[in-house]
Design an enzyme around this catalytic site. Structure first.
Site, PDB file in Angstrom:
ATOM      1  CG  ASP A  61      -0.259  -0.081   2.554  1.00  0.00           C
ATOM      2  OD1 ASP A  61       1.337  -0.081   2.681  1.00  0.00           O
ATOM      3  OD2 ASP A  61      -0.802   0.070   3.578  1.00  0.00           O
ATOM      4  CG  HIS A  69      18.844   5.134 -20.160  1.00  0.00           C
ATOM      5  ND1 HIS A  69      17.646   5.384 -20.758  1.00  0.00           N
ATOM      6  CD2 HIS A  69      19.291   6.282 -20.158  1.00  0.00           C
ATOM      7  CE1 HIS A  69      17.487   6.592 -21.364  1.00  0.00           C
ATOM      8  NE2 HIS A  69      18.741   7.171 -21.345  1.00  0.00           N
ATOM      9  CG  ASP A 120      22.828  11.436 -17.336  1.00  0.00           C
ATOM     10  OD1 ASP A 120      22.235  12.565 -16.829  1.00  0.00           O
ATOM     11  OD2 ASP A 120      22.495  10.993 -18.487  1.00  0.00           O
ATOM     12  CG  ASP A 142      19.926  15.747 -18.738  1.00  0.00           C
ATOM     13  OD1 ASP A 142      20.598  15.022 -18.194  1.00  0.00           O
ATOM     14  OD2 ASP A 142      19.333  15.222 -19.875  1.00  0.00           O
ATOM     15  CG  HIS A 191      23.367   8.572 -26.936  1.00  0.00           C
ATOM     16  ND1 HIS A 191      23.763   9.756 -26.969  1.00  0.00           N
ATOM     17  CD2 HIS A 191      24.410   7.888 -26.280  1.00  0.00           C
ATOM     18  CE1 HIS A 191      24.650  10.171 -26.340  1.00  0.00           C
ATOM     19  NE2 HIS A 191      25.203   8.994 -26.002  1.00  0.00           N
ATOM     20  CG  HIS A 221      17.083  15.344 -24.456  1.00  0.00           C
ATOM     21  ND1 HIS A 221      16.640  15.966 -23.543  1.00  0.00           N
ATOM     22  CD2 HIS A 221      17.950  14.394 -24.155  1.00  0.00           C
ATOM     23  CE1 HIS A 221      17.155  15.617 -22.482  1.00  0.00           C
ATOM     24  NE2 HIS A 221      18.373  14.744 -22.842  1.00  0.00           N
ATOM     25  CG  HIS A 229      14.351  12.556 -22.589  1.00  0.00           C
ATOM     26  ND1 HIS A 229      14.269  11.188 -22.215  1.00  0.00           N
ATOM     27  CD2 HIS A 229      15.359  12.898 -22.103  1.00  0.00           C
ATOM     28  CE1 HIS A 229      15.343  10.876 -21.984  1.00  0.00           C
ATOM     29  NE2 HIS A 229      16.134  11.886 -21.853  1.00  0.00           N
ATOM     30  CD  GLU A 282      21.903  13.599 -23.814  1.00  0.00           C
ATOM     31  OE1 GLU A 282      22.303  12.626 -22.942  1.00  0.00           O
ATOM     32  OE2 GLU A 282      20.924  14.137 -23.579  1.00  0.00           O
ATOM     33  CE1 TYR A 289      28.149   6.294 -23.187  1.00  0.00           C
ATOM     34  CE2 TYR A 289      27.758   6.713 -25.405  1.00  0.00           C
ATOM     35  CZ  TYR A 289      27.688   7.142 -24.051  1.00  0.00           C
ATOM     36  OH  TYR A 289      26.986   8.394 -23.850  1.00  0.00           O
ATOM     37  NE  ARG A 310      25.043  10.413 -21.216  1.00  0.00           N
ATOM     38  CZ  ARG A 310      25.144   9.167 -20.849  1.00  0.00           C
ATOM     39  NH1 ARG A 310      25.448   8.122 -21.533  1.00  0.00           N
ATOM     40  NH2 ARG A 310      24.444   8.964 -19.692  1.00  0.00           N
ATOM     41  CD  GLU A 334      22.852  15.314 -20.739  1.00  0.00           C
ATOM     42  OE1 GLU A 334      23.044  14.300 -19.730  1.00  0.00           O
ATOM     43  OE2 GLU A 334      21.774  15.383 -21.136  1.00  0.00           O
TER      44      GLU A 334
HETATM   45  N1  GLY Z   1      19.717  11.970 -18.308  1.00  0.00           N
HETATM   46  C1  GLY Z   1      18.830  11.432 -19.635  1.00  0.00           C
HETATM   47  C2  GLY Z   1      19.526  12.075 -20.654  1.00  0.00           C
HETATM   48  O1  GLY Z   1      20.678  12.332 -20.668  1.00  0.00           O
HETATM   49  O2  GLY Z   1      18.773  11.980 -21.691  1.00  0.00           O
HETATM   50 MN    MN Z   2      19.795  14.278 -21.622  1.00  0.00          MN
HETATM   51 MN    MN Z   3      21.619  12.935 -18.895  1.00  0.00          MN
END
Ligand code: GLY
Ligand code: MN
Ligand code: MN
Length: 432
Positions: free
Chosen positions: A34, A237, A254, A265, A344, A348, A355, A378, A382, A400, A402
C-alpha cells in the site's frame, strides 16, 4: 498565478473558437503493497494550472480568456489527517479557478461543458478512466440531442501539438527557474568530484548528489541518477548504481535535479582516483571536442540535425585518429561506422520534463532553433568489453559529457558551465 494565466491565454489564443480543453492531472501510483510512489503532477497540468494535488482535472474554454474550472479532491478531514491538506473545490479561487467541483462530479458535470462545442481537446492515453467518461458522455449526448437545436463535437483532438509548441519556447520566468536547477546540479557535480574515492559504492557517490540537491532547495531528481563506474558507464541508462568504484576507472555520472517543476540534465565523466590515464584522456578529448563543437551549432536559424551531424563528424574523425575506424571519413559517416561506439542522439529538448515536449521537425524537415528553446548537448563514446577491433586499453571506457544550452538571439548560453569539463580543470578540482 499570473504566469499560469498568461500561459492559458496563449493556449486559448491558439484554440479555435467555441472549443474546449480538458487537462488531466496525474494520479498517485502504487509502488508496492500500500506504499505509493512520490507524487509528481503531470507537466501539462502543472504548466497551465500550477496545482499540485493528485486527482484533478481542469477545463479551459476557448471563449474564456484563460479562466478555468477545476475538478479536484473534496475536503475530507479524516483523509487529510493522514495525507495532508487538500484545497477543496470551494477554495478554488486560491488558484485562480472560476468554478470548483469535487472530482466525483466530473462525469455528471462534463456534459454541460461538451454540449455545443465544436472541438474538444485533451491529452490522450493519460487518464483512461476519465477519458472514457468524456467519450461516454459524447456518445450519450449525441443520442439525447439528435434532432434538437444542439450539437455535439464530432471528435476529440489531442492537445499535444498546440500545447507542446507553447511549452517548447520557455518564458523568462521558466528560464530563470531552469537556470537555478542547473546551478544546483552543477554544485552537486562539483561536490561529487571533490568527494569521490576508490572503494566507494556507486550509490554512495549518488548520495553526494541527492544531498546537494536537497540542501540547495531541490526536493527531487529530474530522473533516476546514472552513476556508472568502469564498464557500467557503457550501459546508457544504467541506474543500479550498486558496484564499487575502482582505482584507475572513470565514473560517468548523469544526474540532475528538478527544481520547482523544472529539470536539469548534466553528465560528467571523471577519474575515480582524480587522474585520467593516457587512454582515458585520448577518448575524453574526442568527446569534449564534440561537446564544444556541437554547442556552437545551437544557434537561431540552425537545426538539431546540424548539431547531430557535427557530433557524428567529430566522433568519426576521432575514432579514425585512434585507429579504431579505418577509411575515408565521408564514407564511414555514410555507413554509420560510428554506431557501435556512439548509438544515441546528441541532444533533446529540456524543460518541465527532462526529455521535454515539442517537435523536432515535420514532413521530413528539421525545425530551426529559436530563442527560448533549451536543448541538451550530450555526445558520448562507449567501448563495450565485447567490441572487436578495439585496442584493449580502450575497452570498458564509457564517456559522455552533457550540458544544457539555451538558444538566444546571439551565441548559445551554456546553463551548466560552472561544472568543469576540461581534463585540466577536472584534475585541478579533484586534487584541491
Ligand atoms: N538523463 C537522461 C538523458 O541524458 O537523456
Ligand atoms: Mn540528456
Ligand atoms: Mn542526462
Amino acid at each position: 498565478m499570473n504566469e499560469h494565466l498568461e500561459r492559458r491565454k496563449k493556449l486559448v489564443s491558439e484554440m479555435p473558437k467555441n472549443s474546449l480543453a480538458i487537462i488531466f492531472g496525474s494520479n498517485t501510483q502504487i509502488r508496492n503493497g500500500d506504499v505509493e510512489f512520490p507524487f509528481r503532477q503531470n507537466s501539462d497540468f502543472l504548466y497551465l494550472i500550477g496545482f499540485d494535488e493528485p486527482n484533478a482535472v481542469a477545463i479551459i474554454e476557448s471563449d474564456d480568456s484563460g479562466e478555468f474550472t477545476i475538478f479536484c479532491q473534496d475536503k475530507d478531514p479524516s483523509k487529510e489527517q493522514w495525507e495532508g491538506n487538500r484545497m477543496g473545490p470551494s477554495n478554488c479561487r486560491k488558484i485562480g479557478a472560476k468554478f470548483g467541483f469535487p472530482i466525483e462530479a466530473f462525469s455528471e458535470e462534463i456534459s454541460k461543458f461538451l454540449i455545443n462545442k465544436e472541438r474538444i481537446y485533451f491529452q490522450k492515453n493519460l487518464n483512461k478512466l476519465l477519458e472514457d467518461e468524456v467519450n461516454k458522455n459524447i456518445t450519450s449526448l449525441k443520442k439525447t440531442t439528435s434532432r434538437t437545436n444542439h450539437f455535439i463535437p464530432e471528435e476529440v483532438h489531442s492537445i499535444d501539438l498546440l500545447l507542446h509548441e507553447i511549452r517548447l519556447i520557455k518564458t523568462k520566468e521558466e528560464i530563470k527557474t531552469i537556470k537555478e536547477a542547473c546551478e544546483i546540479s552543477s554544485a552537486a557535480h562539483i561536490r561529487a568530484m571533490k568527494n569521490v574515492c576508490p572503494k566507494m559504492y556507486e550509490y554512495q557517490l549518488e548520495a553526494e548528489y541527492v544531498h546537494e540537491f536537497m540542501k540547495k532547495g531541490a526536493r527531487n531528481c529530474a530522473y533516476p541518477s546514472i552513476v556508472g563506474g568502469g564498464k557500467n558507464a557503457c550501459i546508457l541508462h544504467y541506474s543500479d548504481n550498486k558496484d564499487l568504484l575502482m582505482d584507475g576507472d572513470l565514473v560517468l555520472v548523469d544526474a540532475g535535479c528538478e527544481f520547482n517543476g523544472y529539470a536539469s540534465d548534466i553528465t560528467r565523466t571523471f577519474p575515480v582516483n582524480g587522474k585520467f590515464s593516457r587512454a582515458q584522456q585520448a577518448v575524453y578529448e574526442i568527446v569534449l571536442d564534440a561537446n564544444i563543437e556541437c554547442i556552437k551549432t545551437v544557434k537561431k536559424g540552425l537545426t538539431p540535425n546540424e548539431t547531430e551531424k557535427k557530433a557524428i563528424e567529430v566522433i568519426t574523425q576521432g575514432l579514425i585518429d585512434l585507429k579504431i575506424l579505418n577509411g575515408e571519413i565521408n564514407e564511414l559517416i555514410e555507413n554509420g561506422a560510428y554506431r557501435d561506439f556512439y548509438m544515441h542522439r546528441v541532444g533533446h529538448w529540456m524543460g518541465m520534463d527532462v526529455h521535454d515536449v515539442g517537435s523536432y521537425g515535420k514532413n521530413g524537415n528539421w525545425r530551426k532553433y529559436l530563442p527560448g528553446m533549451i536543448t541538451t548537448i550530450e555526445p558520448g563514446i562507449y567501448f563495450k568489453e565485447d567490441l572487436k577491433n578495439v585496442p584493449k586499453e580502450y575497452l570498458n571506457i564509457g564517456i559522455r559529457i552533457e550540458d544544457d544550452v539555451l538558444v538566444t538571439e546571439g551565441d548559445p548560453e551554456i546553463l551548466t558551465s560552472s561544472v568543469p569539463k576540461t581534463i585540466k580543470d577536472i584534475e585541478k578540482l579533484m586534487s584541491s
